[in-house]
Design an enzyme around this catalytic site. Structure first.
Site, short mmCIF file in Angstrom:
data_model
loop_
_atom_site.label_atom_id
_atom_site.label_comp_id
_atom_site.label_asym_id
_atom_site.label_seq_id
_atom_site.Cartn_x
_atom_site.Cartn_y
_atom_site.Cartn_z
N ASP A 125 0.84 -1.19 0.00
CA ASP A 125 0.00 0.00 0.00
C ASP A 125 0.88 1.25 0.00
OD1 ASP A 125 0.74 -1.03 2.52
OD2 ASP A 125 -0.95 -0.13 3.55
N GLU A 145 12.56 1.05 7.49
CA GLU A 145 11.46 0.28 6.92
C GLU A 145 11.67 -0.04 5.45
OE1 GLU A 145 6.63 0.96 6.36
OE2 GLU A 145 8.03 2.66 6.45
#
Length: 523
Positions: free
Chosen positions: A296, A480
């Site tokens: 996403d 991340e």
């Protein structure tokens, strides 16, 4: 004496204190030479680093006074002094893989949370056992993140925590019928890429009662993904199930709700407002389905390949999801066979064979040497080449010829300086070029290694570890996502890049456990 002295004399003591507090430039900050005194002088005069700015820009890993006290006690020189500096400072371009591995091991306790009891009025879901969170803004466990985190926990000797997290996921299935996207009430309407079957492979628990409980949970999860089988039309889709033109069943990402996401409410409303000729509920469903995918967001889900306003995730039959559900069917068959349930073993072996046939028919694109997602609205493969093309190799359903073709495509189009590109499109979305993500690196490395492409697998691993260690030397953080073109922190998405970070830690430890000397490789 500085020019503020006369002002201070006239203001009085109390006012002078306030004046100094408001003027930090007048001595509140000290330079490295002042802070570290003899240590700084020794490093610079012994030319420990070729560029004098290198140590001036270093970041202390602990209390400077304690570092200086240790230096005064031993006063190392030469190579010993450099080792002392690297042990106590993050130095751009100098900290090596051993520092990263030690840093990851030190992070596990910081990212571990105790069992959680749900509180009235709070969104967090209860969990019976300890668990590891990704970090940053993500202070709950996420489904697919956790598999890659667990790889590192296992490599770093944290097997009991691996078992705890499997127990947590088993408990979630028993309570809700599936594993939610994350352990928040607002995530209950969707799941994420289903890795529970592969998590079970990481367990060392051989208790028959535990095995029976986990098999039951695995079958429950499978029923969740296949629930739409009962309402799918002759051709079409219902919930997470789609019927292909030849009648075979595959799966898509979905969400049981069609409202703005709680965690991205304003963003979703803004996207829907850009598409006045389409029902807002349909836009919200597709945004939510994109969140279930874990990607996403990505050009994979965009009709024009660029704008989030064209998202149509529920039209897409993804190759990675169907590879994972094939893995689930195979694991259920194997575990049923071990439990002497021959009917179950036979049924799921048949289901897996049918799914592989459908994947080969619709998702394998021989002339393009890749696996593709399928667009139901066009009855054709999508044009987006993504790292998901390697998931069938990771799952073990690709033939040698298919694996060879995908390896060539990966080498030519997806391999970047710092690892594997997510796609070959620059859209500003975080799951597109130039970003690279730890789970996709591991899927590629494992998939290629399992199919005989060891050199390419190791090359991707080396490039990725170089990216992680370079960014760690620059920032002192595990991130991340990364820009694999520049070997810098990644960008894009709905929030700033996060540090912590569970799956990056896990994949880093897993790679370095397999190939401790990976950074000594050279292209």
């Amino acid at each position: 004496m500085f020019e503020g002295y006369g002002i201070m004399r006239n203001l009085g003591l109390a006012a002078a204190v306030m004046f100094l507090a408001a003027c930090p430039a007048m001595g509140a900050e000290e330079s490295p030479a002042t802070i570290f005194g003899p240590l700084f002088a020794a490093v610079q005069t012994q030319h420990i680093f070729a560029d004098g700015k290198t140590f001036a820009d270093a970041v202390a890993k602990r209390d400077p006074a304690a570092i200086l006290a240790d230096y005064r006690r031993d006063r190392p020189k030469g190579a010993a002094l450099k080792a002392f500096v690297l042990a106590n400072f993050t130095v751009r371009g100098e900290n090596d893989r051993d520092d990263v591995r030690a840093h990851v091991r030190a992070l596990w306790p910081q990212l571990t949370r105790p069992p959680l009891t749900a509180k009235p009025g709070a969104s967090a879901l209860a969990l019976p056992r300890p668990y590891v969170v990704p970090g940053g803004r993500f202070q709950e466990i996420y489904y697919w993140d956790s598999y890659f985190t667990m790889l590192g926990l296992k490599a770093d000797g944290q097997q009991s925590l691996v078992e705890d997290m499997i127990d947590d996921f088993t408990d979630l299935i028993e309570r809700y019928g599936h594993i939610p996207n994350g352990t928040r009430t607002y995530y209950l309407s969707r799941s994420q890429p289903p890795y529970y079957a592969l998590m079970l492979d990481l367990s060392t628990n051989r208790d028959p009662a535990v095995a029976a409980r986990r098999l039951k949970a695995l079958r429950t999860e499978y029923a969740y993904w296949m629930h739409g089988r009962g309402c799918v039309a002759q051709t079409g889709a219902c919930e997470r199930v789609v019927r292909m033109p030849d009648g075979s069943l595959l799966n898509r990402y979905y969400d049981d709700k069609d409202t703005p996401r709680d965690e991205s409410y304003a963003e979703d409303v803004a996207v829907a407002a850009q598409v006045p000729n389409r029902p807002a509920a349909a836009v919200y469903r597709d945004l939510r389905a994109g969140a279930e995918s874990g990607w996403d967001f990505s050009s994979r889900w965009l009709r024009d390949g660029r704008s989030l306003a064209t998202i149509h995730t529920t039209d897409i039959v993804p190759v990675d999801l169907n590879s994972l559900i094939w893995t689930m069917e195979r694991r259920i068959a194997t575990r049923c066979e071990q439990a002497h349930d021959d009917v179950c073993a036979r049924d799921f072996t048949t289901l897996a064979a049918r799914r592989k046939g459908a994947i080969d028919t619709y998702l394998w694109q021989a002339t393009q040497a890749r696996y593709a997602d399928w667009d139901l609205s066009r009855s054709a493969p999508t044009p987006v080449l993504s790292a998901a093309t390697l998931q069938p190799l990771f799952a073990g359903l690709a033939s040698p010829a298919q694996a060879d073709a995908v390896a060539r495509t990966t080498q030519r189009q997806l391999l970047a300086t710092g690892g594997l590109r997510t796609t070959t499109l620059r859209t500003g979305q975080q799951w597109d070029e130039p970003n690279g993500w730890a789970p996709l690196q591991w899927i590629a490395i494992e998939g290629l290694a399992r199919t005989g492409h060891d050199t390419l697998a190791r090359d991707i691993a080396r490039r990725w570890i170089d990216t992680v260690t370079t960014a760690y030397a620059d920032t002192g953080k595990m991130l991340e996502k990364y820009n694999v073109e520049q070997r810098t922190p990644g960008g894009g998405g709905e929030y700033p890049v996060q540090d912590g970070f569970g799956w990056t830690n896990g994949v880093t430890s897993a790679i370095l456990e397999r190939w401790p000397a990976i950074r000594s490789d050279r292209p």
